[in-house]
Write an enzyme that holds these catalytic residues in place. Structure first.
Site, PDB file in Angstrom:
ATOM      1  CG  HIS A  97      -4.091  -6.703  -8.035  1.00 45.55           C
ATOM      2  ND1 HIS A  97      -4.018  -7.966  -8.173  1.00 45.55           N
ATOM      3  CD2 HIS A  97      -4.526  -6.354  -6.556  1.00 45.55           C
ATOM      4  CE1 HIS A  97      -4.311  -8.574  -6.753  1.00 45.55           C
ATOM      5  NE2 HIS A  97      -4.356  -7.647  -6.105  1.00 45.55           N
ATOM      6  CG  ASP A 124      -3.262 -11.410 -10.108  1.00 49.39           C
ATOM      7  OD1 ASP A 124      -3.160 -11.585 -11.326  1.00 49.39           O
ATOM      8  OD2 ASP A 124      -3.151 -10.056  -9.747  1.00 49.39           O
ATOM      9  CG  HIS A 126      -0.833 -11.988 -14.255  1.00 48.11           C
ATOM     10  ND1 HIS A 126      -1.990 -11.429 -14.490  1.00 48.11           N
ATOM     11  CD2 HIS A 126      -0.371 -12.175 -15.521  1.00 48.11           C
ATOM     12  CE1 HIS A 126      -2.245 -11.374 -15.631  1.00 48.11           C
ATOM     13  NE2 HIS A 126      -1.307 -11.880 -16.411  1.00 48.11           N
ATOM     14  CG  ASP A 128       0.133  -9.117  -9.680  1.00 48.19           C
ATOM     15  OD1 ASP A 128       0.389  -9.280 -10.783  1.00 48.19           O
ATOM     16  OD2 ASP A 128      -0.928  -8.827  -9.134  1.00 48.19           O
ATOM     17  CG  HIS A 141      -0.718  -4.038 -13.384  1.00 49.87           C
ATOM     18  ND1 HIS A 141      -1.893  -4.141 -14.255  1.00 49.87           N
ATOM     19  CD2 HIS A 141       0.464  -4.096 -14.161  1.00 49.87           C
ATOM     20  CE1 HIS A 141      -1.497  -4.626 -15.407  1.00 49.87           C
ATOM     21  NE2 HIS A 141      -0.351  -4.620 -15.514  1.00 49.87           N
ATOM     22  CG  ASP A 226      -6.247  -9.329 -11.005  1.00 44.40           C
ATOM     23  OD1 ASP A 226      -7.085  -9.258 -12.116  1.00 44.40           O
ATOM     24  OD2 ASP A 226      -5.227  -8.502 -11.247  1.00 44.40           O
ATOM     25  CG  ASP A 228      -5.556 -10.788 -14.292  1.00 48.22           C
ATOM     26  OD1 ASP A 228      -5.710 -11.538 -13.261  1.00 48.22           O
ATOM     27  OD2 ASP A 228      -4.897 -10.272 -14.477  1.00 48.22           O
ATOM     28  CD  GLU A 271      -5.317  -4.650 -12.872  1.00 46.63           C
ATOM     29  OE1 GLU A 271      -5.761  -4.361 -14.100  1.00 46.63           O
ATOM     30  OE2 GLU A 271      -4.147  -4.465 -12.591  1.00 46.63           O
TER      31      GLU A 271
END
Length: 303
Positions: A97, A124, A126, A128, A141, A226, A228, A271
């Site tokens: 990412h 995402d 997260h 980030d 990332h 992303d 995830d 990702e």
């Protein structure tokens, strides 16, 4: 819709584990170009970009692989900018990412020149939003949102000559794993967040309506997805999985509502880690989602 240009960025140089470098070819094997053409779209596969290998080095001055990440993001920036200049819709196939720094910096510069408002939807697990001072690992990332808001090394934070985004131009969706310092960063900057608890409480339809509320005919909509963001039970082929993510149907609704908006103008799919996948099922899922993003619908009723 304009020609969709596939841009492969086969690197995991910003990631914590190896494998995302194989993501672009996994998407090709899963039939991405064929699936989009079946929807009546013109598709141009520009191939894979080239950049440095992953040195697998320790962090230096708060970063791992800063020089390599900068080189990859410059390549992504230039390829994205060239596609936009030709009137095409760039679809970045990652890779990790951190590459969104390059793609979104190019999109932001493109919008600035053309007087268009930019809205980024960042899917995402997260936030980030780490910086070198707050990152426990130095993996870049985990820093692209901070970099795009001007908080990071100059070579990334001003990749296109200035800060790419203002906080009001980005919304985080599906977040569920956030450091305490990232929470403060997001709160202090006033970043729009639709975390998993919000999705649980309000439902995905209401969340997407809120995220798209300020998107109009003058808006360039960029989706940075992303893998995830989804629950690992559905999408196991990711390097930093977090339980409790988006379900298949929730994500399909996101994609269909984004397609319904008619404003999609650029996209990242990142990702995807085939080394951790099961028989390429996460890549096939990604293609399925991208089909919906580009107009395939499960809707049976007449509009």
């Amino acid at each position: 819709m304009s020609t969709v240009t596939l841009i492969g960025a086969p690197t995991d140089v910003g990631a914590s584990v190896l494998g995302a470098s194989m993501g672009p070819d996994a998407l090709r094997i899963a039939g991405l170009a064929r699936a989009l053409r079946a929807l009546g779209l013109a598709v141009h596969d520009a191939g894979n970009l080239h950049g440095p290998g992953n040195p697998q080095a320790l962090a230096q001055d708060g970063f791992r692989h800063l020089d390599e990440v900068v080189q990859w993001n410059r390549a992504v920036h230039d390829a994205t900018a060239a596609a936009l200049a030709r009137g095409e819709l760039p679809l970045l196939m990652g890779g990790d990412h951190c590459l969104a720094i390059g793609s979104i910096s190019a999109v932001a510069a493109h919008c600035h020149v053309r007087g268009r408002r930019l809205k980024v939807l960042w899917f995402d697990a997260h936030a980030d939003a780490n910086t070198p001072e707050t990152s426990p690992s130095g993996n870049l990332h985990g820093m692209p949102v901070a970099c795009l808001l001007g908080q990071g090394p100059r070579a990334l934070a001003q990749l296109a000559g200035g800060t790419a985004l203002a906080a009001g131009q980005i919304a985080l969706i599906g977040v569920r794993s956030v450091d305490a310092v990232e929470k403060r960063f997001v709160a202090e900057h006033g970043i729009e967040v639709h975390d998993m608890r919000t999705i649980d409480e309000l439902g995905m339809r209401a969340v997407m309506q809120a995220a798209l509320a300020d998107v109009d005919e003058h808006t360039h909509l960029h989706v940075s997805f992303d893998m995830d963001a989804m629950d690992p039970a559905v999408a196991p082929g990711v390097g930093t999985d977090v339980r409790g993510g988006l379900t298949y149907r929730e994500t399909q609704l996101c994609m269909e509502m984004l397609a319904d908006s008619g404003r999609l103008a650029s996209c990242d799919l990142v990702e995807l880690n085939p080394a951790l996948d099961i028989r390429n099922q996460t890549a096939e899922l990604a293609v399925d989602l991208l089909e919906s993003l580009f107009g395939k619908s499960t809707l049976m009723r007449l509009r």
